[in-house]
Design an enzyme around this catalytic site. Structure first.
Site, PDB file in Angstrom:
ATOM      1  N   HIS A 154       0.813  -1.215   0.000  1.00 56.04           N
ATOM      2  CA  HIS A 154       0.000   0.000   0.000  1.00 56.04           C
ATOM      3  C   HIS A 154       0.852   1.274   0.000  1.00 56.04           C
ATOM      4  O   HIS A 154       0.348   2.359  -0.252  1.00 56.04           O
ATOM      5  CB  HIS A 154      -1.006   0.011   1.168  1.00 56.04           C
ATOM      6  N   ASP A 184      -0.091  -7.571   1.457  1.00 61.25           N
ATOM      7  CA  ASP A 184       0.411  -6.204   1.580  1.00 61.25           C
ATOM      8  C   ASP A 184       1.936  -6.143   1.600  1.00 61.25           C
ATOM      9  O   ASP A 184       2.529  -5.379   2.358  1.00 61.25           O
ATOM     10  CB  ASP A 184      -0.166  -5.519   2.819  1.00 61.25           C
ATOM     11  N   SER A 257       4.930   2.386   7.795  1.00 63.69           N
ATOM     12  CA  SER A 257       4.494   1.278   6.937  1.00 63.69           C
ATOM     13  C   SER A 257       5.650   0.700   6.141  1.00 63.69           C
ATOM     14  O   SER A 257       6.379   1.422   5.468  1.00 63.69           O
ATOM     15  CB  SER A 257       3.438   1.772   5.944  1.00 63.69           C
TER      16      SER A 257
END
Length: 393
Positions: A154, A184, A257
């Site tokens: 993402h 992901d 992230s």
């Protein structure tokens, strides 16, 4: 729920066994059973030649660990292409905009993906006055001397350009080798040739209560280090079909992230990917993809640029207490088959509605989610044995 499929030759015994050949399902990324080969030493100065012994008591300092692994952690900056929606600026692309009805109610309101912060990737209050194209920021880590980098899907989904900033301050162009939205995970490659410092994956899964250290790029502030413990394992937060997150309480925020979580040996045990928060900031509920899953995905992404997953071709549901009692089971466990699709490996093997799958290759299956993960981890064409309960036998 649809799960990975298998071709089976049923054999009857106290626990019927099925020999299964997994069929292929291409999913745009890779979750195979392979692992990355051991990297050649390129962090001789940055990583220990022998593991650091885990302390029996809380360490007085994580500085030695950080000094060794920090050179292998990078910041990731992305410019988004025109196909990215406005939601991509503050939510995950690829999985952003997902239906959160499957998220547990206690997390639904606060469930946040983190890693994209709007124009130019800057934090609120620190944006330049004249903003350029919409972008995203995140974190990542180098896994080989030739510059392969792991991050979240993402973070780089809809990427027009990708750059990574090393710990020494250099900013280098990178390309996306492959990505997998279902776990992901994305794999990048630094374009400039060279020998880069890198980190390694852990050889064993962490235990609940183990110390961990997270390093990343929260709010664009690269090289940030936080510490905490593994709070829980096997978390399913409704983010995807193969959820199996580590829950950690090391403070991580937007921009973390794709960054690594290390154990006290300086090995990567997880990739930070989500937080639950009422404010968008850390409240001690963070989720990381386990290293075992990451290695399997990265191995296929590096080879094929996509994921090929095994599948059975069955619809399954959990075994409740009532169902277990009705089937004469001592306790509820396994995955109950609702339906086997015609022409699939499961149907060809003789699996039927009402069968309860109890193990795959001798490994117990506790629930339907675990069955999905086990079968998806098989390479297409793999032969497996499935133990199942039918009619009390």
């Amino acid at each position: 729920m649809s799960v990975p499929q298998t071709r089976t030759t049923a054999r009857t015994s106290r626990r019927a066994l099925a020999s299964v050949a997994a069929a292929a399902l291409i999913a745009g990324g890779a979750l195979g059973s392979g692992y990355l080969p051991a990297a050649t030493p390129a962090l001789a100065q940055a990583l220990p030649q022998s593991p650091i012994a885990a302390p029996e008591h809380p360490p007085g300092s994580f500085a030695n660990i950080v000094d060794k692994v920090k050179p292998g952690v990078v910041s990731v900056k992305v410019k988004l292409d025109d196909s990215a929606s406005s939601d991509d600026e503050d939510g995950p692309s690829g999985q952003q905009g997902q239906n959160l009805q499957n998220v547990p109610p206690q997390l639904r309101e606060f469930f946040k993906r983190f890693g994209q912060n709007g124009p130019n990737g800057g934090p609120p209050g620190m944006q330049p006055q004249h903003q350029g194209p919409r972008g995203a920021v995140g974190s990542g880590f180098i896994i080989s001397a030739d510059g392969y980098v792991v991050t979240n899907n993402h973070v780089v989904d809809h990427a027009k350009t990708v750059q990574v900033t090393l710990d020494d301050g250099r900013t280098l162009d990178a390309k996306v080798i492959g990505k997998d939205s279902k776990t992901d995970i994305a794999l990048l490659k630094i374009k400039d040739s060279g020998s880069y410092p890198y980190v390694q994956f852990g050889k064993a899964a962490p235990r609940v209560g183990d110390w961990v250290v997270a390093i990343g790029n929260p709010f664009g502030l690269g090289g940030t280090v936080t510490a905490g413990i593994v709070s829980a394992r096997g978390r399913d937060i409704g983010a995807g079909p193969y959820d199996d997150f580590l829950q950690i309480d090391a403070p991580i925020n937007k921009g973390n992230s794709g960054g690594p979580t290390f154990n006290v040996n300086g090995e990567v045990v997880g990739v930070n990917t989500a937080i639950a928060s009422p404010s968008g900031g850390s409240v001690g509920l963070a989720f990381a993809i386990p290293a075992e899953t990451v290695q399997a995905v990265v191995d296929q992404l590096k080879t094929d640029g996509k994921v090929a997953r095994g599948y059975l071709g069955v619809q399954v549901q959990p075994v409740t207490q009532d169902i277990a009692e009705g089937l004469g089971m001592a306790k509820p466990k396994g995955a109950l088959i609702d339906h086997a699709e015609d022409g699939t490996p499961a149907a060809k093997a003789g699996l039927k509605s009402g069968d309860v799958i109890e193990s795959v290759n001798g490994n117990p299956i506790n629930d339907a989610k675990e069955l999905s993960r086990k079968i998806a981890g098989l390479k297409p064409g793999a032969k497996v044995e499935i133990a199942y309960l039918r009619g009390g036998k």
